[in-house]
Motif scaffolding. Structure first.
Motif, PDB file in Angstrom:
ATOM      1  N   PRO A  30       2.697   8.246   2.579  1.00  0.00           N
ATOM      2  CA  PRO A  30       3.079   6.884   2.170  1.00  0.00           C
ATOM      3  C   PRO A  30       4.345   6.389   2.854  1.00  0.00           C
ATOM      4  N   THR A  53       5.311   7.091   5.805  1.00  0.00           N
ATOM      5  CA  THR A  53       4.917   6.680   7.149  1.00  0.00           C
ATOM      6  C   THR A  53       4.387   5.248   7.141  1.00  0.00           C
ATOM      7  N   VAL A  54       3.541   4.934   6.156  1.00  0.00           N
ATOM      8  CA  VAL A  54       3.008   3.573   6.024  1.00  0.00           C
ATOM      9  C   VAL A  54       4.144   2.581   5.768  1.00  0.00           C
ATOM     10  N   VAL A  55       5.066   2.954   4.894  1.00  0.00           N
ATOM     11  CA  VAL A  55       6.203   2.081   4.563  1.00  0.00           C
ATOM     12  C   VAL A  55       7.077   1.835   5.789  1.00  0.00           C
ATOM     13  N   CYS A  82       0.828  -1.215   0.000  1.00  0.00           N
ATOM     14  CA  CYS A  82       0.000   0.000   0.000  1.00  0.00           C
ATOM     15  C   CYS A  82       0.857   1.258   0.000  1.00  0.00           C
ATOM     16  N   GLY A  83       1.887   1.280   0.844  1.00  0.00           N
ATOM     17  CA  GLY A  83       2.747   2.462   0.920  1.00  0.00           C
ATOM     18  C   GLY A  83       3.457   2.748  -0.393  1.00  0.00           C
ATOM     19  N   CYS A  84       4.042   1.711  -0.994  1.00  0.00           N
ATOM     20  CA  CYS A  84       4.731   1.891  -2.280  1.00  0.00           C
ATOM     21  C   CYS A  84       3.740   2.268  -3.376  1.00  0.00           C
ATOM     22  N   SER A 111       5.314  -0.346   8.453  1.00  0.00           N
ATOM     23  CA  SER A 111       5.201  -1.723   7.946  1.00  0.00           C
ATOM     24  C   SER A 111       6.549  -2.422   7.961  1.00  0.00           C
TER      25      SER A 111
END
Length: 466
Positions: A356, A358-360, A336-338, A363
């Motif tokens: 994004p 932050t999500v990466v 999702c982040g990528c 994770s």
């Protein structure tokens, strides 16, 4: 799962392992910011001083599996103490180096000490803390790794500016002495190991040369095809040598365990993609969004800092819910982040990069804690050193491959990222993270199949020598 409280001695033992991970991680990047200063100090070219960094990375990459296997027979605690001693002494030699050649040589020796520390730290977690706290311990080590790599450039730049270049190596001396004392005092003594255990010298030599050829192929321009061919031939020769060895460096039967093969492959894929943020990020933020160098530095620090501070909480999630559930979830977060980085338009501004990332970062922290815990939980006592070392090797090869391969994708998409306009840089970011998204989706599919279909780790088993 019941979380057994840590005794004071176990806390100090875990502190010693945290330091054993922090020190070599710090020195992976501490010299990078000061390469111009070192070039001036030794009257050298930029290409020459780059070997201050490359010598260290090559030593770690080529030696990590060999020293991990050596620890399984020689005693991991004992070898870790030797590794800390080598790292500390070599750091002092680096600070006293009278010439660039001496400094590069000392950095290679320092890399030997770092390889030992990287290889054995994860393997010693099972001896330091109860099994119910393994996830938290792995999360802490992931935090130390991220903290060291993140802190290196800024700490190195600060020390060079205010104290002198020698200080970036001298700082390891008191840390190394403290670390050695903590390991000696609090880590449990090695179990009785077999004396006179044979060591696979031919396999070690072939593997070192193969890894050196691959690492150089990724870092030295002009010889890449030749060196890649040599590394492929080296892999074939290594397999032949190991099949005939009475005491192989790596029992090839380890790779028949789907979990081990999957965990190592996932580490390689994830670290390859994580390197993309370091390759593409600076160009996108400066040339694509027009940020100043200070602003670029602040934005780039967000991801590593989040990964560092979320390591322990991620480990607690793994302790509670299990690695089998957490690995696919972490990989889905990376997808999702990528994907968001590949899709968000440049008109959204810096927020479209930070969200994004932050999500990466979150994770990635969860992936490290879950993957490392799941991998080591099913490995026999006499194989933990070499499996831990192979985990470190996968990470290093991923970083090297990411810098070369993902950097090549970005360069191809932008032609010349140092001169390309903002719109072209943005297009290059989207293409590069499009490739990264595809890699992470493949990793998610592999991880979901392995961790959800195969269930919990099998009980420890010993791989039989032939």
């Amino acid at each position: 799962m019941h979380r057994e409280p840590l005794s004071p001695s176990a806390r100090w033992a875990l502190t010693s392992l945290a330091l054993s991970m922090l020190m070599p991680s710090l020195d992976t990047s501490i010299a990078n910011a000061g390469l111009p200063t070192l070039a001036a100090a030794f009257d050298a070219t930029f290409q020459q001083v780059q070997w201050i960094v490359l010598a260290y990375l090559l030593a770690v990459t080529t030696l990590i599996v060999s020293v991990g296997r050596l620890g399984d027979g020689f005693g991991r605690r004992r070898l870790l103490l030797i590794g800390i001693g080598i790292f500390t002494a070599a750091s002092l030699v680096c600070a006293l180096a009278p010439s660039l050649g001496w400094l590069i040589g000392a950095r290679a020796v320092q890399g030997l000490g770092a390889a030992i520390m990287f290889a054995l730290t994860v393997a010693l977690v099972a001896d330091a803390v109860p099994k119910s706290r393994a996830g938290s311990a792995m999360g802490l080590l992931a935090t130390m790794s991220a903290t060291g790599t993140t802190l290196g450039p800024s700490l190195g730049g600060l020390l060079m500016a205010h104290v002198g270049w020698q200080s970036i190596f001298v700082i390891n001396v008191p840390l190394g002495l403290l670390n050695a004392w903590l390991v000696y005092r609090y880590l449990p003594k090695d179990r009785i190991v077999r004396s006179g255990v044979a060591f696979d010298y031919p396999g070690t030599a072939v593997l070192m040369l193969t890894l050196a050829a691959y690492a150089l192929a990724m870092t030295v321009e002009g010889l890449t095809p030749t060196l890649l061919l040599l590394s492929l031939l080296g892999v074939g020769l290594f397999i032949l040598v190991e099949k005939r060895s009475k005491a192989p460096l790596i029992h090839l039967s380890l790779f028949t365990d789907t979990r081990i093969s999957c965990s190592l492959a996932l580490t390689l894929l994830v670290t390859t993609v994580m390197m993309t943020t370091l390759v593409v990020g600076p160009f996108y933020l400066s040339r694509g969004l027009g940020l100043t160098s200070t602003q670029v530095g602040l934005v780039l620090s967000i991801g590593p800092l989040l990964a560092a501070f979320s390591g322990v909480p991620a480990g607690r999630l793994v302790d509670r819910f299990g690695a089998r559930r957490m690995v696919p979830g972490a990989l889905l977060g990376l997808v999702c982040g990528c994907g968001l980085l590949a899709l968000f338009p440049v008109s959204f501004g810096v927020l479209a990069y930070v969200l994004p990332i932050t999500v990466v970062a979150l994770s990635y922290a969860l992936f490290q804690a879950a993957n490392n815990t799941g991998l080591m939980s099913g490995v026999a006592q006499d194989q933990r050193g070499v499996v831990s070392a192979m985990l470190g090797l996968s990470r290093n090869l991923g970083l090297i491959t990411g810098a070369a391969a993902m950097g090549a994708v970005f360069a191809l998409a932008t032609n010349d990222p140092t001169q390309a306009p903002a719109a072209v840089i943005a297009g290059g970011l989207h293409m590069t993270f499009g490739v990264a998204t595809a890699l992470m989706f493949a990793a998610f599919a592999l991880g979901a199949f392995t961790h959800l279909r195969l269930g919990s780790p099998v009980p420890e088993r010993t791989v039989q020598s032939r």
